[in-house]
Design an enzyme around this catalytic site. Structure first.
Site, PDB file in Angstrom:
ATOM      1  N   HIS A 138       6.047  -1.202   4.664  1.00  0.00           N
ATOM      2  CA  HIS A 138       6.992  -0.640   5.639  1.00  0.00           C
ATOM      3  C   HIS A 138       6.400  -0.666   7.042  1.00  0.00           C
ATOM      4  O   HIS A 138       7.047  -1.124   8.000  1.00  0.00           O
ATOM      5  CB  HIS A 138       7.344   0.803   5.236  1.00  0.00           C
ATOM      6  N   PHE A 139       5.166  -0.219   7.182  1.00  0.00           N
ATOM      7  CA  PHE A 139       4.532  -0.138   8.492  1.00  0.00           C
ATOM      8  C   PHE A 139       4.365  -1.525   9.115  1.00  0.00           C
ATOM      9  O   PHE A 139       4.639  -1.731  10.297  1.00  0.00           O
ATOM     10  CB  PHE A 139       3.182   0.556   8.352  1.00  0.00           C
ATOM     11  N   HIS A 140       3.913  -2.487   8.304  1.00  0.00           N
ATOM     12  CA  HIS A 140       3.688  -3.826   8.849  1.00  0.00           C
ATOM     13  C   HIS A 140       5.004  -4.522   9.208  1.00  0.00           C
ATOM     14  O   HIS A 140       5.054  -5.281  10.179  1.00  0.00           O
ATOM     15  CB  HIS A 140       2.891  -4.672   7.847  1.00  0.00           C
ATOM     16  N   ARG A 159      -3.384   2.177  -1.693  1.00  0.00           N
ATOM     17  CA  ARG A 159      -3.898   1.565  -0.468  1.00  0.00           C
ATOM     18  C   ARG A 159      -5.194   2.257  -0.068  1.00  0.00           C
ATOM     19  O   ARG A 159      -5.668   3.159  -0.750  1.00  0.00           O
ATOM     20  CB  ARG A 159      -2.856   1.666   0.660  1.00  0.00           C
ATOM     21  N   ARG A 160      -5.787   1.788   1.027  1.00  0.00           N
ATOM     22  CA  ARG A 160      -7.027   2.365   1.545  1.00  0.00           C
ATOM     23  C   ARG A 160      -8.166   2.277   0.538  1.00  0.00           C
ATOM     24  O   ARG A 160      -8.978   3.191   0.416  1.00  0.00           O
ATOM     25  CB  ARG A 160      -6.819   3.817   1.978  1.00  0.00           C
ATOM     26  N   HIS A 175       3.858   9.652  14.241  1.00  0.00           N
ATOM     27  CA  HIS A 175       5.015   8.776  14.112  1.00  0.00           C
ATOM     28  C   HIS A 175       5.663   8.474  15.457  1.00  0.00           C
ATOM     29  O   HIS A 175       6.211   7.390  15.656  1.00  0.00           O
ATOM     30  CB  HIS A 175       6.063   9.370  13.161  1.00  0.00           C
ATOM     31  N   TYR A 213       7.207   4.819  18.148  1.00  0.00           N
ATOM     32  CA  TYR A 213       8.294   4.602  19.090  1.00  0.00           C
ATOM     33  C   TYR A 213       7.761   4.242  20.469  1.00  0.00           C
ATOM     34  O   TYR A 213       8.442   3.539  21.235  1.00  0.00           O
ATOM     35  CB  TYR A 213       9.221   5.818  19.109  1.00  0.00           C
TER      36      TYR A 213
END
Length: 540
Positions: free
Chosen positions: A366-368, A429-430, A215, A219
């Site tokens: 969320h990630f995208h 997913r995946r 994670h 950042y």
């Protein structure tokens, strides 16, 4: 053109070439997963594509762009030549070799492991060695950024380090520390297993080490966008930065809070106790603090700009902002996507809610939104600011720059909002495709097609962005006289030592990180949990 300019452009072009390839692959994957392309390709081809897409976006785009932007900041913010230019070019070519070593196994079908390192999934050892070369090249960049700041401080005793460089070196320091986890996993676990040197792998320990990096790497990607928020956006809007000190505090908080937070990805793993997971929930909540500080500070900075342009009333300053400027527009759109993506992250933070949406399309959305949305759109804005200064040419049409940004925003929202809903419906997913003849999944089809439409808009935006960059090499030759970096409302004459370079607080950070990581890692090294998963692996 200065040699340092060529260095910045070389890194940036590699980054955005990888980005364009990733956009094409991502759109193809969405087509395959939709009812429109459910019979296209094979699962093996799909996961080859996902691996290439993930590596191109998460490692190649980000690492090369951040390195190029860092060199640009070191020259322009410090107003001095870049130290170690030969080292910088050597690191560039080392990273290029690493990229080629990564791509070859993917193309040969020997690395269908996505872009994560989760044994027992194992790729060709060349895949991992290539990634190690990219990381080592980035370590050279980290060293050069620290040296550049140190030399500037030696020549300017008592003066505060320019905020853009402070943020860049913060990112370098964080990257040096956060890559330790994945480096240890690759060198001592994954690569020996891939070449057949060891027969077993402790999967729990591998996932813990990878989460050390998992994670915090976000950042590493995000901080350049925050550097732009604090140092470029207020000037582009025609105003001033509300608080220089707030920017320095934000970069320090990112460094302190983000490092242990990757272990919240292990909340559903049996190898860690509830006490460790509770600590990770708290640390994840802390990460929202620097983001909230940034939203407040940059909003205040934009309000200053809007009121200087004649904005009146409570919200009249918003309409008065120069939205025709790409950097200002990108910031507004990035904040919207950051709001949606950040809310999704708060859902992931809670243990009970994480159990509900874990491994569903909610996480993908969320990630995208955070990375593909807020971060990448600010990479576009930074590129639109850098290119004229590197090439000495202006784009003939701001309208095309704004159109590209709007297309990216619209495409990302159309793509990810259905994913949130599908995640709540349990869409996993995946996986390569879905059986839309099954009554349970048949209702997903229209939303998946809608997301695919958003992907097509994103691809169009990516193509237009590449065209815009090419045009910036052929545009009208100009002398860029306007300053790039913003002045603060109260420019700091002197700042506290902890906010001016790096000193004793690094020791504090190290102690905090060792405390956060010491127990879970010692749990595996000294007294492995009985529930630790050990997989027998092939010697081949």
């Amino acid at each position: 053109m200065r040699n340092a300019d060529r260095l910045c452009l070389a890194h940036s072009w590699v980054a955005f070439a990888a980005f364009l390839a990733a956009a094409v692959l991502g759109t193809w994957q969405m087509w395959v997963r939709s009812p429109l392309g459910a019979h296209v390709g094979t699962p093996g081809q799909y996961f080859m594509s996902v691996t290439a897409h993930g590596v191109a976006m998460a490692y190649v785009l980000t690492t090369f762009f951040i390195m190029g932007f860092g060199y640009f900041v070191a020259v322009t913010a410090l107003n001095r030549p870049l130290p170690g230019l030969l080292w910088a070019w050597s690191a560039f070519w080392m990273a290029i070799v690493g990229v080629l070593m990564v791509l070859l196994p993917i193309a040969m079908g020997q690395a269908t492991v996505l872009f994560t390192f989760y044994p027992p999934l194992t790729a060709s050892p060349w895949f991992y060695i290539g990634l190690v070369l990219i990381v080592v090249a980035s370590w050279v960049w980290c060293g050069l950024m620290i040296v550049a700041m140190w030399e500037w401080k030696r020549e300017n005793p008592g003066k505060p380090v320019p905020l853009a460089m402070f943020g860049t070196v913060s990112n370098a320091v964080m990257w040096l520390w956060t890559t330790v986890g994945v480096a240890v996993e690759l060198i001592f676990q994954v690569i020996p297993a891939a070449i057949g040197y060891v027969q077993t792998v402790d999967v729990g320990l591998a996932r813990t080490l990878f989460s050390w990096t998992l994670h915090a790497i976000v950042y590493f990607w995000l901080i350049p966008a925050y550097i732009a928020f604090y140092t470029i956006v207020p000037r582009a809007a025609g105003g001033r930065l509300y608080s220089d000190t707030m920017g320095r505090v934000t970069f320090i908080l990112f460094l302190v809070y983000s490092l242990p937070v990757g272990m919240h990805h292990l909340m559903m793993d049996p190898e860690h106790g509830n006490g460790t997971k509770f600590i990770q929930v708290l640390l994840t909540a802390f990460v929202s603090v620097p983001t909230l500080l940034t939203i407040f500070t940059i909003t205040a900075s934009l309000e200053i700009a809007g009121r200087l342009r004649g904005g009146r009333g409570l919200f009249g300053w918003i309409a008065a902002l120069p939205w025709d400027r790409p950097t200002v527009l990108a910031t507004g759109l990035a904040f919207v996507m950051l709001g949606f993506g950040g809310f999704g992250g708060l859902i992931n933070m809670g243990y009970g809610m994480n159990a509900m949406i874990h491994n569903t399309s909610w996480v993908t959305a969320h990630f995208h939104l955070i990375f593909g949305g807020s971060v990448v759109i600010m990479y576009f804005a930074i590129a639109y600011e850098m290119w004229p200064r590197l090439t000495g040419r202006e784009h003939p049409s701001r309208g095309l720059l704004r159109l590209q940004l709007w297309l990216w925003f619209i495409g990302m929202m159309v793509m990810t909002l259905p994913w949130h809903w599908l995640g709540l419906q349990g869409q996993w997913r995946r996986v390569a495709n879905f059986n839309y003849a099954d009554p349970i999944t048949a209702g997903w089809g229209p939303l998946v097609i809608l997301s695919f439409g958003g992907g097509l808009v994103l691809l169009l935006s990516a193509l237009l962005f590449t065209r815009n960059l090419f045009v910036l090499h052929r545009g009208t030759i100009v002398v860029i006289a306007r300053p790039l970096y913003a002045l603060a409302v109260h420019p700091p004459q002197r700042v506290p030592a902890a906010l001016n370079g790096f000193g004793l607080w690094n020791v504090l950070v190290l102690v905090l990180m060792l405390f956060a990581y010491g127990y879970p890692i010692a749990q595996f090294i000294i007294t492995p949990s009985p529930s630790a998963i050990v997989h027998r692996m092939s010697a081949q």
